[in-house]
Enzyme design. Structure first.
Site, PDB file in Angstrom:
ATOM      1  N   ASP A  11      47.459  33.488  39.558  1.00 34.11           N
ATOM      2  CA  ASP A  11      46.202  33.535  38.822  1.00 34.11           C
ATOM      3  C   ASP A  11      46.284  32.604  37.628  1.00 34.11           C
ATOM      4  O   ASP A  11      47.371  32.277  37.140  1.00 34.11           O
ATOM      5  CB  ASP A  11      45.881  34.951  38.354  1.00 34.11           C
ATOM      6  CG  ASP A  11      44.391  35.162  38.085  1.00 34.11           C
ATOM      7  OD1 ASP A  11      43.578  34.268  38.418  1.00 34.11           O
ATOM      8  OD2 ASP A  11      44.033  36.216  37.537  1.00 34.11           O
ATOM      9  N   GLY A  12      45.119  32.180  37.171  1.00 36.41           N
ATOM     10  CA  GLY A  12      44.998  31.366  35.974  1.00 36.41           C
ATOM     11  C   GLY A  12      43.993  32.003  35.038  1.00 36.41           C
ATOM     12  O   GLY A  12      43.119  32.756  35.470  1.00 36.41           O
TER      13      GLY A  12
ATOM     14  N   GLU B 176      44.724  27.754  37.576  1.00 30.51           N
ATOM     15  CA  GLU B 176      44.825  28.320  38.926  1.00 30.51           C
ATOM     16  C   GLU B 176      45.702  27.431  39.812  1.00 30.51           C
ATOM     17  O   GLU B 176      46.569  27.920  40.533  1.00 30.51           O
ATOM     18  CB  GLU B 176      43.429  28.464  39.557  1.00 30.51           C
ATOM     19  CG  GLU B 176      42.497  29.418  38.854  1.00 30.51           C
ATOM     20  CD  GLU B 176      42.667  30.878  39.238  1.00 30.51           C
ATOM     21  OE1 GLU B 176      43.561  31.200  40.062  1.00 30.51           O
ATOM     22  OE2 GLU B 176      41.912  31.701  38.704  1.00 30.51           O
TER      23      GLU B 176
ATOM     24  N   ASP C 112      42.622  34.567  43.769  1.00 29.75           N
ATOM     25  CA  ASP C 112      41.208  34.935  43.635  1.00 29.75           C
ATOM     26  C   ASP C 112      40.342  33.704  43.369  1.00 29.75           C
ATOM     27  O   ASP C 112      39.154  33.824  43.107  1.00 29.75           O
ATOM     28  CB  ASP C 112      41.007  36.013  42.564  1.00 29.75           C
ATOM     29  CG  ASP C 112      41.449  35.581  41.172  1.00 29.75           C
ATOM     30  OD1 ASP C 112      41.661  34.377  40.927  1.00 29.75           O
ATOM     31  OD2 ASP C 112      41.588  36.475  40.307  1.00 29.75           O
TER      32      ASP C 112
ATOM     33  N   HIS D  29      40.057  40.925  39.588  1.00 28.07           N
ATOM     34  CA  HIS D  29      39.729  42.055  38.703  1.00 28.07           C
ATOM     35  C   HIS D  29      39.250  43.265  39.501  1.00 28.07           C
ATOM     36  O   HIS D  29      38.246  43.887  39.176  1.00 28.07           O
ATOM     37  CB  HIS D  29      38.681  41.635  37.670  1.00 28.07           C
ATOM     38  CG  HIS D  29      39.051  40.364  36.978  1.00 28.07           C
ATOM     39  ND1 HIS D  29      40.020  40.302  36.011  1.00 28.07           N
ATOM     40  CD2 HIS D  29      38.615  39.096  37.140  1.00 28.07           C
ATOM     41  CE1 HIS D  29      40.146  39.055  35.586  1.00 28.07           C
ATOM     42  NE2 HIS D  29      39.306  38.299  36.256  1.00 28.07           N
TER      43      HIS D  29
ATOM     44  N   ASP E   4      47.186  38.362  36.822  1.00 30.55           N
ATOM     45  CA  ASP E   4      46.131  38.128  35.829  1.00 30.55           C
ATOM     46  C   ASP E   4      46.670  38.440  34.433  1.00 30.55           C
ATOM     47  O   ASP E   4      46.457  37.668  33.497  1.00 30.55           O
ATOM     48  CB  ASP E   4      44.898  38.982  36.140  1.00 30.55           C
ATOM     49  CG  ASP E   4      43.807  38.812  35.097  1.00 30.55           C
ATOM     50  OD1 ASP E   4      43.278  37.689  34.963  1.00 30.55           O
ATOM     51  OD2 ASP E   4      43.497  39.793  34.403  1.00 30.55           O
TER      52      ASP E   4
END
Length: 160
Positions: free
Chosen positions: A23-24, A61, A83, A138, A148
């Protein structure tokens, strides 16, 4: 060119399977950003993270996946869970192949953003058989929520 999934099942079965979640995060876009990755192999886990003072969410990301693949010491079967619809669609819908064929231009004829990182990603993917898995951000996926948090925590080191 954007190699994903080996066509040879016997070769594919000999490679170890690594699951990667990435994740970023970015505070402002552009702004201070961070990335995080979780690598799982058998019963082992490794987390990595980092960031930059002035970046974008898409760059973070991409950086998360690049850095996760970079630390693999030998060719593997890799399931990358992200995501990021942009990254997943680039590979599962063939966008990246079109970008390469059109000289790094998108369907609207505009240049692909973050070309440097896309090229770096293609390079670090080369020894691996990569499967792209879209996860909902999320949500209830604990591993995605974990990366995250890694990305957000890393971004905080570059704020202020």
């Amino acid at each position: 060119m954007s190699k994903s999934k080996s066509s040879s099942a016997s070769v594919n079965n000999k490679k170890q399977h690594v699951i990667i979640y990435t994740d970023g995060a970015c505070s402002g876009n552009p702004g201070p950003g961070g990335w995080g990755a979780l690598l799982q192999w058998k019963d082992q886990e490794k987390t990595i993270s980092g960031g930059e003072a002035n970046t974008t969410n898409n760059r973070m990301e991409l950086r998360a996946i690049i850095e996760a693949l970079r630390i693999l010491k030998k060719p593997c079967r890799v399931s990358v869970h992200s995501d990021s619809a942009l990254i997943i669609n680039a590979f599962t819908r063939g966008w990246i192949d079109n970008w390469l064929r059109k000289g790094w231009k998108k369907a609207d004829k505009k240049p692909v953003e973050n070309r440097d990182l896309w090229e770096e990603l293609l390079q670090v993917m080369q020894p691996h058989d990569v499967e792209w898995v879209k996860v909902k951000g999320h949500s209830t996926d604990e591993r995605n929520n974990r990366v995250d948090r890694l990305a957000v925590d890393a971004s905080k080191k570059f704020q202020g």
